[in-house]
Structures are given as structure tokens and as C-alpha cells.
Design an enzyme around this catalytic site. Structure first.
Site, mmCIF file in Angstrom:
data_model
loop_
_atom_site.group_PDB
_atom_site.id
_atom_site.type_symbol
_atom_site.label_atom_id
_atom_site.label_comp_id
_atom_site.label_asym_id
_atom_site.label_seq_id
_atom_site.Cartn_x
_atom_site.Cartn_y
_atom_site.Cartn_z
ATOM 1 N N ILE A 122 0.852 -1.188 0.000
ATOM 2 C CA ILE A 122 0.000 0.000 0.000
ATOM 3 C C ILE A 122 0.885 1.233 0.000
ATOM 4 O O ILE A 122 2.043 1.183 0.429
ATOM 5 C CB ILE A 122 -0.927 0.032 1.247
ATOM 6 C CG1 ILE A 122 -0.108 -0.103 2.554
ATOM 7 C CG2 ILE A 122 -1.987 -1.041 1.174
ATOM 8 C CD1 ILE A 122 -0.824 0.408 3.755
ATOM 9 N N SER A 132 1.209 -6.862 7.526
ATOM 10 C CA SER A 132 2.509 -6.228 7.284
ATOM 11 C C SER A 132 2.306 -4.787 6.837
ATOM 12 O O SER A 132 1.597 -4.544 5.863
ATOM 13 C CB SER A 132 3.269 -7.011 6.202
ATOM 14 O OG SER A 132 4.313 -6.219 5.698
ATOM 15 N N LYS A 134 4.134 -2.834 5.310
ATOM 16 C CA LYS A 134 4.650 -2.543 3.969
ATOM 17 C C LYS A 134 3.813 -3.191 2.890
ATOM 18 O O LYS A 134 3.903 -2.834 1.723
ATOM 19 C CB LYS A 134 6.093 -3.040 3.856
ATOM 20 C CG LYS A 134 7.107 -2.043 4.372
ATOM 21 C CD LYS A 134 8.498 -2.520 3.992
ATOM 22 C CE LYS A 134 9.568 -1.478 4.372
ATOM 23 N NZ LYS A 134 10.910 -1.974 4.018
ATOM 24 N N GLU A 135 3.044 -4.205 3.294
ATOM 25 C CA GLU A 135 2.267 -4.904 2.265
ATOM 26 C C GLU A 135 0.829 -4.407 2.276
ATOM 27 O O GLU A 135 0.539 -3.341 1.754
ATOM 28 C CB GLU A 135 2.393 -6.418 2.462
ATOM 29 C CG GLU A 135 3.854 -6.860 2.273
ATOM 30 C CD GLU A 135 4.078 -8.341 2.505
ATOM 31 O OE1 GLU A 135 3.294 -9.142 1.946
ATOM 32 O OE2 GLU A 135 5.014 -8.711 3.245
ATOM 33 N N MET A 136 -0.094 -5.102 2.961
ATOM 34 C CA MET A 136 -1.507 -4.677 2.914
ATOM 35 C C MET A 136 -1.848 -3.710 4.053
ATOM 36 O O MET A 136 -2.872 -3.038 4.018
ATOM 37 C CB MET A 136 -2.432 -5.896 2.954
ATOM 38 C CG MET A 136 -2.195 -6.757 1.705
ATOM 39 S SD MET A 136 -2.938 -8.379 1.808
ATOM 40 C CE MET A 136 -4.509 -8.036 1.080
#
Lengths: 821, 324
Positions: free
Chosen positions: B88, B128, B130-132
């Protein structure tokens, strides 16, 4: 009984409660759980074994890939997780052991992972070694000139040794030659072949080094991994679980035993209850059947009852509207119901009457025996009819016709009494009146019949009584007309006179009787001398007595007053009759007249006439005062007489307010007792009355009298009566002549015969009355019957005289009506 | 009652299956380092369906911009063709996204194996940053507004919509993502499944010792291995060593685990460039060359690489149509 029941109840409740709490708190024997726990442990053990096996296989090159490791390991993890999640709740002791187990498993897993990695490297190098050697050999063979023969030989020998050593040492469990391999590698590195060969050799040697290095590592790791045995932990867990399960089993057995005992108690209870219930059920079934049948009956009864109720309502209405009183009492006679009419007729309210005895209505003037009879009738189940004379609340009396009947139940037992009563007071009165009327009617009828009979007998008697002297008179007259001798004529005339006298007596008697019957005669009280009267009567009849050889005695009681107030003439007449009779029926002996007070305190005078004659049989005594009665017809011939004497005597006595009784003994004589209510009077009064009478007799005023009479005999009789007075008499033969005479002449008094030819007395009187209201007309008639007087007065007569008329009566009448001069 | 009975049955069947699994049942198969995909999977189709929906559901991300499928494109070999994925707010990830296809056969998940299984893995990217960039509270709140979703969970799970059940459904779906390939047919005895070149490539694959590590059903995914057994890969790479480059060391903290990574499976490898955990190699032949050099301690010539690439193409499989 009660305590034992309570005991049982408590026991039951305790058993039930215990059972329930046991069921609630005890989870039961968790066999499935236990088995699952054991299964998990078993599977874990199995997996551990499989893993160890696969590790060994892999090490020996029997297992080409390592997927099974991870399959086993992940499955073991799952099993341990399952055990941790599912079975630590009721096995707290198991948790640390399981966690320790999990930790060991993780250790083993890590070692297996290293083992796999290192084994892969080892295998790769092992597999590469032959290829590498082949390629090196090929390279060397391509360049044989570059190598010193001796070096090459040594190189190849060393390489060969090395390879053999590596191959041998790479086998699992072999370690003895390991230390030589690095030395050989080092020696081989000292050879300096060409570049390509050196590269090949370098690769080979690095792989050899890897084999040696990783072989040690693999062996070490494998040893470590296999050293981690989960079985120990699993066995321990199993042992604990077995202990736990045994404990639970034991507990369950205890529970079971308890359950069994409680169930037994409950079952016992159930059995007892069942038996009781069955009994009750039987009872209930019976009752239900009874009930259903009763219900059926009830339904039927209800509908019937509804009909009955309707009927009752109607009946009740009818009863309330009923014009008769209805009282319903119970068996003891207590009033339970009265209808409106009853309240109305008795005057009591329903509230007062209800609960009372019907005796409240008693007036008290009825016989107790009647009530007793009533009770005995109705208590014996029969209906009673009768009348009550009852008293209302206000005290007034009334009559009731009642019908009282018992109401019987099915057994014939009396439950109630019903009295239906009708107020018959009015009826009773009417009946009384009717009764009186009936009585009167009967009396009238009897009187009429008697009169009729009397008339018949009278006529028969008259015929005889009149014919007998008439016969004598006419016979004698006939004899006289046949020129009898003087003696014979004298005898004939004597007979004629006697017969005539008898006839006249008869007629007088009849007339007297008729007068008495007609009630014309009145008792005229005047002072008189009683002893003198007795003596006068005695002397009057003394001759007749002497003719029969009888003596008349007169006895006057001492201290008896002389002068009495009474009707002297009638007393005389009575005495003459009685004494005449006595003479007639007495053949020898004497006749006594006695005068005395009837009793000491009485003012009644008793006059006894006693004879010593033939007497009267007792059965005739009562009847001798009847009309024309003689003891028998033969007596009449012997003694003669009209049979009217005693009748007249009786009537006269009654007229004077006295009584006459008769006592007689046949053959010995008869006593007639005359009781008269006379009032004693002073002698002066008696004299005054006597003087007055004398004076009347003498002073007859001069007056003109007209006589209308069709009978010349009667006219001659009247004329002879008035011969010696100052009355001038004119005689006409009928009414018409009389009317004519009255119109032309003045008459002070007219004597009017009623039965005349041309114009009768009634007609003439009415005509004269039309012309003169003041004219005095005295009827002179042989109609001496009842009603004749009224008839005459109605026609307008001023007075009434009956034929045959006596001189004194005539003169007295004329004097009474003489105009005041 | 029903549930417990079912559970017992299940347990029993497992036991029976265990018993039916003799020690040397498939002798030949255990001799062969390469294994075929199972022809049948025992999965809950309803859960698979729900997992499919969740896998494609952007609500699992903080800003509803990303779904699992954003980085694990099922059309694209189960990954995104990028060296490292973009999370994201265009955040750049630290590691190359592994394919999701056949991931159920991996013994651990993630390059460093920090997730024991797909269930654990599924929670990773969602939370996470950095991810979702999302968290469970957020995700569940969002999904709770979807009646259909809530109902689907309630029919499948006693406790309805929970984090664990979301993970479970996604994991179940991912287990279904298997791609049977011509190589599997070959393994089952279909001689015509592979071309001659592919067969030669297979032989080379085995001969070079690739199958030492790339073995098992997934041709990898069943062990960790040090990157650079023969030579220093990271030194040669020249790039600065990142945290991600430390590999399993990040999980265990053991020195031995430095630069140790899960050996990736090679199924669909032709579809999933770039390669390695750092995504540093774009071509397959370069990847093969590097692998042979650093991991096998050898050199390989180009024609052999091409043959192996041909073999790799035989590993490209097809997802079941129903899953697509």
C-alpha cells in the site's frame, strides 16, 4: 404409617437429589476422550518412528526426497497441537509434559531440517565425485605429455585412494579413514597440472572436502536427531493417562454403585407408586365409568330437570297464582313453602310462616282429636280431607277446606306434606244461609203439608163432628114436624138444644183455634182474683161433674197472693177445657184443682188439674196437644169432643207465655200442669179494671148501624143482640142495597158481611170508601182464615169481626168504634 | 453430537489411512527425488470458494487497494513478475514474492520459513505495514458489513467471521492452487508427455544434482539451504546485504542460518521471473547458471542450460478451471 411415609418421602427426595447431582456433576467416563488421547499418543509415537526410519533411509540413500520428513513433522505438530488443545482441559498434569514434548519435537524438526540440507549437499557432492573424476581423467588422458609419468602415476594412485576412502567414509557409520582424506587432498593439491586439469581437480577436491565435511555434519546431526526420542515422553504420558483413567474407572464404578443403589430405591419407589397408581387407576377407571354413566345420567337428568324446571316454573307460577292456599311442610310439619294466596288468606307474611308449624293458624275452636286424626291419616300415607277453622294474624277467623296429603319418595317414605286449602268462609256463610233457607223451606213445606193434612183431617173431622149434631138436630126437627107428643117434643128439643150447643161449641172451638193460629188473639194482662177464678170454673162445671158422680176440689196454696196480673179470660178458658176434659175422661173419683208457686223463688204460678180417669198411654202423652188428636177413634165415640180442646189449651198457654205439661198413668189418672208467668198485683187494680168493664157494658150510646147481611138468620141474630140497646139497626140484603142506603142515610157504623149476592162486601166497602173516608165499616165475615182480615182491611174496612159473632164481642166492637158524642 | 461423531469418523479414517500406509508402500516413488502432484485433494470446497473470494478481496488491505491476488496473480504464475512487490502507498517490499501456486506443498512458508503453514502465512501480508497494512479488527469490521460474507462464514464456521477463520479459508483456497503439468504425466508413466529435449533436460537436472535440493512434489520447498555453498553469492552480487538477505537467520538468530533460505519449488518456474529471494536475476538461464555455480560447485554450458529450460517448461501447469 405416617412417619414411615415421611421417611420414604425423604428417602425418595434424597435419592432423587443425589442422583440428579451425580448426573449433573459427573461428566461420565470419558472413554472416547481417553481413547482419542491414546490414539494421538500412538500416532505421535508412530510418526516419530516413521521419521526416525525415514531419517535412516535418507541417510542410507534409500529415500530420494525429503517430503516425508515434513509430512511426518507437520503431522506430529498437529497431533501435539491437538493434544494440547483438546486434552489439557481435564489433564492439567499433561500440559507441561506436552509442552516439553512439543519443544523436543521442535528440536528434532530443526535437526531434521539441518540434516536434510546437509544431506542434500553431501549427496550432491557424492554424486558428483565420479563425474568429476571421469572428467579429470578424460582431461588428463587428452594431455599425457604434460605429466611426468611417475607423478601422474602417484597422482592417479592418490586420487584413487582418496576416492575409495571418500566413498567408504561417506557410507553411514564409517569413520576410520576420515583423517587420511585431508592428507590426500593436500597431497593432490601439490600436483601442478595444466590449467584445465587444475580447475577440474580443484572442483573435485572441493567436492571431496564437502563430502568429508558434510558427512561428519550429517552423521552428527542424524545422531542428535535420532537421540531425540519422543517415545519416552509419550510412554510417560501414556502411563499417567492410564493412572488417570484407572482412577476415573474406579470413580465411575463407585458412581455406578451409587447410581445402582439410588436407582434401586427409585425403582422400588416406582414399583410401589406403580402398584399404588394401578390401584388408584383401577379405582379411577371404576370411578370414571361410574362418572361417565352418572354423567350420562346427569345429562339426561339435566335435560329432564330442565323440563321439570320449566314445568316447575310453570307450576310455581300456577301455584303462586292459585286461588287456593298451598302449604308444603317437611316430614316434621315445619312449613317450607307457602304460596301467595296462603299469605293473603292468613294475613301472615311468607317469612313468618316459613319455618313455623301450621299450628300457628289454629283458632283453638277445633277439637284436638280432629288434628290427631289428621296426623294419623297423613302419617299413614293417606290423604286427609277436612275443614279448618283458622285464625288470621289480625285475629279474625276464617274457614278453610283442606286437602292434606303426604309426598312420598320412591321408597314410600314421606318427605313432605302438601296442604291445599280453600277459603270457604264465604261459602260457609252462604251454606249457612242456604241451610237456614232450606230449613225454613222445609219448615214451610212441613207446615204446608201439615196444614194440608190438618185441612184434610179437619174436613173429615168437620164432616163427622158437624154431621153428628146436625143429624140429631135435623132428625129431631123432622120428628117435631111429625106432630110429636109434648113429652116427645120436649125430649126432641132437648136433644136438639144439646146438639146445637155441641155444634156451636165445635164452631167456637174451631174459630178460637183459627184465631189463635192466625195470631189475632193477644194476651191482655189485667189484675184478677186467681182463687176466685178457680172456684168459678169449678162451680161452672160442678153440675157436669155431679152428673157423672164426680167431685171437684179446689185447693189454693197458703200465702199465695190473690190478685194477679194476667189474662183472666184465657186462663179461665184453659181451666174449663182442662177440667171439662178431666170430667169427660173420668168415670169415678175426683178432680182437683191446685194452685201454687211452681217453686220457692219463682214467680211462676202452677195450676195442677188432676183427675182419677183412664189416663193416657205414655206414647200418646206428647201428642195429645196436637190437632184433632184423640187416643183412639173408639174413644171419640165414647167420650165425644172435637179433639181441639187440648190444642186450644196449649196454644192459649203459649200465648200467655206459659207452658202446659201432662203426666199420666194409664188407669190411675192424669195431671196437667199449667205454668203461667203471672205478676202479683194489688187488689185495687183488679177492682178498677172490673168496674171499667162494667161501665162499658152499661153505657151503650145511641147510634145508627147498617147491617148488610144476606142471611136472614144472621140478621135476626144481630138484631136480637142489639134489642136491648139504644142502637138502631137497619138491615139490607146485599152490597148494592147497602151502597144505596149509605148514600141516602147517615150511619155511624156499617156492619158489612163480605159474602153477599149482587155486590159482595169487598166491592161495596171500596165503593163506600170512595165516597166517604170517615165512614166506619166493620167487616162481618165467616172468613176466619188467615189473610181474610188483611183482605178486608185492604178493601177499606175499619174493623173486622168474625162469624159466628157473640153478643159481647159485637157490642164491644160497636162501642169501640162509636163516634164520640 | 453430529460434530463429535464426524470428528471420530475423521479420526478413525486418519488412523486407517495411517495403517494403510505401509512402510515401503511406494518403493519406486521414494527412490525418485521428484514426485508427481497428487491427483486428488481432500478439501472443503465451500471453504475454498470463500477463500477464493477473500483472496481477491481488497478489503483485506488497509486502504482497500490491494488483495492477495494483487501480488499473487494466479494468471501470472502466482506472483507479480516484480523483483519485490509494491505494497500500500506504493511501498516497496523487501523480498521477491514467491508464487502462491502449489504453495501447499511447501514445508514452510516465506523465504525464511517463518510461517509453519499457509494458515500462518495468510496473516502475514495482511498485517505487514509494507504490504496490505491492515489489522484483523479493521478487516473483520469491514467484512462484517457484508451480509453475504458474514452468512458464508456462519454457515462454515461455528464462530463465524474471525481472523482465524479468514486465515483458514484463504489457506484452504491456496491448498487448492495446484497446477498439474506434463511432467506429472511423465512421472505417471506417460512417455509422450515430455519432448526429447525436455527428457534430456530432466536427465541433466538430475545429473547436475539440482534434484538434491529441488526435490519432492514441489521440486523444492522441503528444505532450507544456504545461498552460496560454493562461492560467496552476496559478495559476487555486489549489492549491499539487506536484512532480507540474512534469510532464516532472521527467524532463528542462529549463525548457521545466515543466508539460508527455503529452497523454492520449481513448478511454473518458467512463468515466475525474476528469480531468487532478491529478484536479482531476470532470466532463467542466468538463474540456472548461478545456481549450478554457487550451489552445485560446477559450471554448465549453454546448450545444457537450454535443455534444462525446456524441461522447466514441462513444469508449467494449469490451475483447475474451477479455481480460476
Amino acid at each position: 404409617m405416617k412417619t414411615s411415609r415421611t421417611f420414604w418421602m425423604v428417602l425418595f427426595v434424597l435419592a432423587l437429589g443425589g442422583l440428579m447431582s451425580l448426573l449433573a456433576f459427573y461428566e461420565g467416563l470419558d472413554r472416547t476422550h481417553h481413547e482419542r488421547f491414546l490414539t494421538h499418543l500412538q500416532r505421535l509415537e508412530q510418526l516419530d518412528t516413521l521419521l526416525d526410519r525415514d531419517i535412516s533411509l535418507a541417510r542410507q540413500g534409500q529415500l530420494a526426497h525429503f517430503d516425508p520428513f515434513h509430512q511426518h513433522l507437520s503431522e506430529m505438530s498437529k497431533e501435539i497441537q491437538s493434544l494440547l488443545i483438546e486434552h489439557t482441559q481435564n489433564r492439567q498434569w499433561a500440559k507441561p509434559q506436552l509442552l516439553a514434548l512439543e519443544k523436543r519435537q521442535h528440536q528434532k524438526e530443526r535437526l531434521v531440517q539441518y540434516f536434510a540440507s546437509d544431506l542434500a549437499v553431501l549427496r550432491n557432492s557424492q554424486a558428483y565425485l565420479p563425474t568429476a573424476i571421469r572428467r579429470l581423467a578424460k582431461e588428463l588422458s587428452l594431455k599425457p605429455d604434460t605429466w611426468d609419468k611417475k607423478d601422474l602415476n602417484e597422482f592417479l594412485t592418490t586420487l584413487h585412494t582418496l576416492l575409495r576412502a571418500v566413498t567408504v567414509s561417506s557410507r553411514p557409520g564409517v569413520t576410520n579413514q576420515d583423517h587420511e582424506i585431508p592428507l590426500m587432498v593436500q597431497r593432490l593439491r601439490q600436483f601442478k597440472p595444466d590449467h584445465t586439469s587444475e580447475s577440474h581437480l580443484s572442483h573435485l577436491l572441493s567436492h571431496v572436502e564437502r563430502v568429508i565435511q558434510f558427512k561428519i555434519r550429517v552423521e552428527s546431526i542424524m545422531t542428535q536427531a535420532l537421540a531425540i526420542q519422543l517415545v519416552d515422553s509419550i510412554t510417560e504420558l501414556r502411563h499417567h493417562e492410564a493412572l488417570r483413567f484407572n482412577r476415573e474407572l474406579k470413580r465411575m464404578n463407585e458412581f455406578r454403585r451409587l447410581l445402582f443403589v439410588m436407582s434401586l430405591i427409585l425403582m422400588l419407589f416406582g414399583l410401589i407408586t406403580w402398584v399404588k397408581l394401578r390401584q388408584k387407576a383401577q379405582l379411577l377407571t371404576d370411578k370414571q365409568q361410574q362418572l361417565s354413566s352418572s354423567l350420562q345420567k346427569l345429562k339426561q337428568e339435566t335435560s329432564e330437570r330442565r323440563l321439570v324446571m320449566d314445568k316447575l316454573r310453570i307450576l310455581d307460577w300456577a301455584m303462586e297464582q292459585s286461588p287456593v292456599s298451598v302449604i308444603i311442610t317437611d316430614r316434621k310439619g315445619t312449613i317450607q313453602y307457602v304460596n301467595t294466596r296462603c299469605c293473603q288468606s292468613s294475613g301472615y307474611t311468607r317469612e313468618i310462616l316459613t319455618g313455623q308449624s301450621p299450628g300457628i293458624l289454629k283458632s283453638g275452636d277445633m277439637e284436638a282429636s280432629e288434628y290427631a286424626h289428621l296426623w294419623s291419616t297423613i302419617t299413614s300415607g293417606k290423604e286427609w280431607f277436612g275443614e279448618f277453622h283458622n285464625r288470621r294474624q289480625d285475629g279474625s277467623l276464617y274457614w278453610e277446606a283442606a286437602s292434606i296429603s303426604p309426598i312420598l319418595d320412591k321408597k314410600g317414605k314421606t318427605t313432605h306434606f302438601v296442604a291445599v286449602k280453600e277459603d270457604i268462609t264465604q261459602k260457609k256463610e252462604i251454606e249457612k244461609e242456604r241451610e237456614q233457607e232450606r230449613k225454613a223451606l222445609k219448615q214451610a213445606k212441613e207446615a204446608a203439608e201439615a196444614a194440608n193434612r190438618a185441612k184434610s183431617s179437619f174436613l173429615a173431622m168437620m164432616s163427622h163432628e158437624i154431621r153428628t149434631p146436625m143429624n140429631a138436630i135435623l132428625g129431631m126437627t123432622e120428628l117435631l114436624q111429625e106432630h110429636p107428643t109434648k113429652e116427645e117434643r120436649k125430649a126432641y128439643l132437648a136433644v136438639q138444644k144439646r146438639a146445637g150447643t155441641a155444634l156451636l161449641t165445635l164452631i167456637d172451638d174451631i174459630l178460637e183455634l183459627l184465631r189463635l193460629d192466625a195470631g189475632i188473639e193477644k194476651s191482655n194482662a189485667a189484675p184478677f182474683d186467681l182463687p176466685m177464678l178457680c172456684h168459678a170454673v169449678a162451680s161452672l162445671l160442678d153440675r157436669a161433674a155431679i152428673e157423672k158422680g164426680l167431685t171437684i176440689q179446689v185447693k189454693i196454696a197458703d200465702q199465695l197472693p190473690t190478685i194477679w196480673l194476667g189474662d183472666e179470660r184465657r186462663i179461665r178458658q184453659v181451666l174449663i177445657n182442662l177440667i171439662g176434659n178431666a170430667i169427660k175422661f173420668t168415670n169415678q173419683g175426683l178432680i182437683r184443682i191446685e194452685t201454687a208457686f211452681c217453686d220457692k223463688n219463682s214467680e211462676q204460678i202452677c195450676i195442677f188439674v188432676t183427675d182419677t180417669g183412664i189416663g193416657i198411654p205414655p206414647e200418646h202423652v206428647e201428642r195429645i196437644f196436637g190437632l184433632f188428636y184423640q187416643v183412639d177413634s173408639s174413644d171419640t165415640r165414647e167420650y165425644g169432643g172435637s179433639g181441639l180442646g187440648l190444642t186450644i189449651t196449649h196454644k192459649l198457654t203459649t200465648l200467655m207465655g206459659g207452658t202446659i205439661t201432662c203426666k199420666s198413668i194409664v188407669g190411675k189418672g192424669t195431671t196437667f200442669t199449667l205454668r203461667l208467668p203471672l205478676i202479683p198485683s194489688s187488689p185495687k187494680e183488679a177492682k178498677k179494671t172490673a168496674k171499667k168493664q162494667v161501665k162499658h157494658k152499661i153505657e151503650t150510646p145511641a147510634m145508627q148501624v147498617l147491617l148488610a147481611e144476606d142471611s136472614p138468620d144472621n140478621a135476626m141474630l144481630v138484631r136480637s143482640y142489639l134489642k136491648k140497646t139504644r142502637i138502631h139497626l137497619t138491615v139490607v140484603e146485599d152490597g148494592a142495597q147497602a151502597l144505596e142506603k149509605v148514600r141516602s142515610n147517615h150511619f155511624d157504623i156499617i156492619l158489612m158481611d163480605m159474602q153477599m149476592p149482587v155486590m159482595d162486601g169487598y166491592e161495596a166497602t171500596r165503593k163506600i170508601r170512595q165516597e166517604s173516608q170517615q165512614q166506619i165499616i166493620l167487616a162481618l165475615t165467616a172468613h176466619a182464615m188467615e189473610g181474610d182480615r188483611e183482605k178486608c182491611l185492604a178493601a177499606g174496612c175499619s174493623g173486622y169481626l168474625t162469624k159466628p159473632i157473640k153478643k159481647q164481642t159485637l157490642i164491644k166492637a160497636l162501642l169501640e168504634h162509636a163516634p164520640v158524642s | 453430537m453430529n460434530m463429535s461423531l464426524f470428528f471420530l469418523l475423521l479420526l478413525f479414517s486418519t488412523q486407517v489411512m495411517g495403517q494403510e500406509n505401509p512402510m515401503f508402500a511406494d518403493h519406486e516413488s521414494i527412490r525418485n527425488p521428484l514426485q508427481a502432484l497428487p491427483q486428488q485433494l481432500q478439501l472443503n470446497t465451500q471453504k475454498v470458494k470463500l477463500g477464493h473470494t477473500l483472496f481477491h478481496d481488497p478489503r483485506l488491505s488497509k486502504d482497500n487497494s490491494l488483495s492477495c491476488a494483487s501480488c499473487h496473480n494466479l494468471e501470472q504464475g502466482g506472483m507479480d513478475l516484480a523483483a519485490t512487490s509494491t505494497g500500500i502507498d506504493n511501498q516497496v517490499g523487501s523480498i521477491n514474492a514467491p508464487t502462491v501456486l502449489n504453495s501447499g506443498f511447501n514445508f514452510k512458508q516465506f523465504w525464511d520459513g517463518r510461517a509453519a503453514n499457509l494458515f500462518e502465512q495468510a496473516a502475514g501480508p495482511i498485517q505487514s505495514p509494507k504490504e496490505m497494512g491492515s489489522n484483523w479488527t479493521q478487516v473483520i469490521t469491514k467484512l462484517n458489513q457484508d451480509a453475504v460474507m458474514v452468512e458464508a462464514f456462519q454457515t462454515l464456521y461455528k464462530d463465524g467471521l474471525t481472523a482465524a477463520n479468514i486465515q483458514d479459508a484463504i489457506a484452504e483456497f491456496e491448498r487448492a492452487l495446484i497446477t498439474p503439468s506434463p511432467f506429472d504425466d511423465h512421472l505417471r508413466g506417460d512417455d509422450k508427455a515430455l519432448t526429447n529435449r525436455q527428457k534430456q533436460g530432466l536427465r541433466l537436472f538430475l545429473a547436475y544434482g539440482c534434484s538434491s535440493c529441488h526435490q519432492g512434489v514441489n521440486l523444492g520447498g522441503n528444505m532450507f539451504q544456504n545461498m552460496g555453498l560454493y562461492g560467496n553469492y552476496f559478495a559476487d552480487r555486489g549489492k549491499k546485504i539487506s536484512k532480507a538477505d540474512l534469510g532464516r537467520y532472521n527467524v532463528t538468530g542462529r549463525l548457521r542460518d545466515r543466508h539460508r533460505f527455503k529452497v523454492p519449488g520449481l513448478r511454473n518456474v518458467a512463468l515466475t521471473p525474476p528469480y531468487f529471494h532478491d529478484g536479482s536475476v531476470k532470466s532463467l538461464d542466468e538463474a540456472i547458471r548461478i545456481m549450478v555455480h554457487y550451489q552445485l560447485g560446477r559450471e554448465i554450458i549453454k546448450p545444457e542450460i537450454d535443455l534444462i529450460i525446456d524441461f522447466f517448461k514441462a513444469l508449467t501447469g494449469q490451475l483447475d478451471g474451477a479455481i480460476q
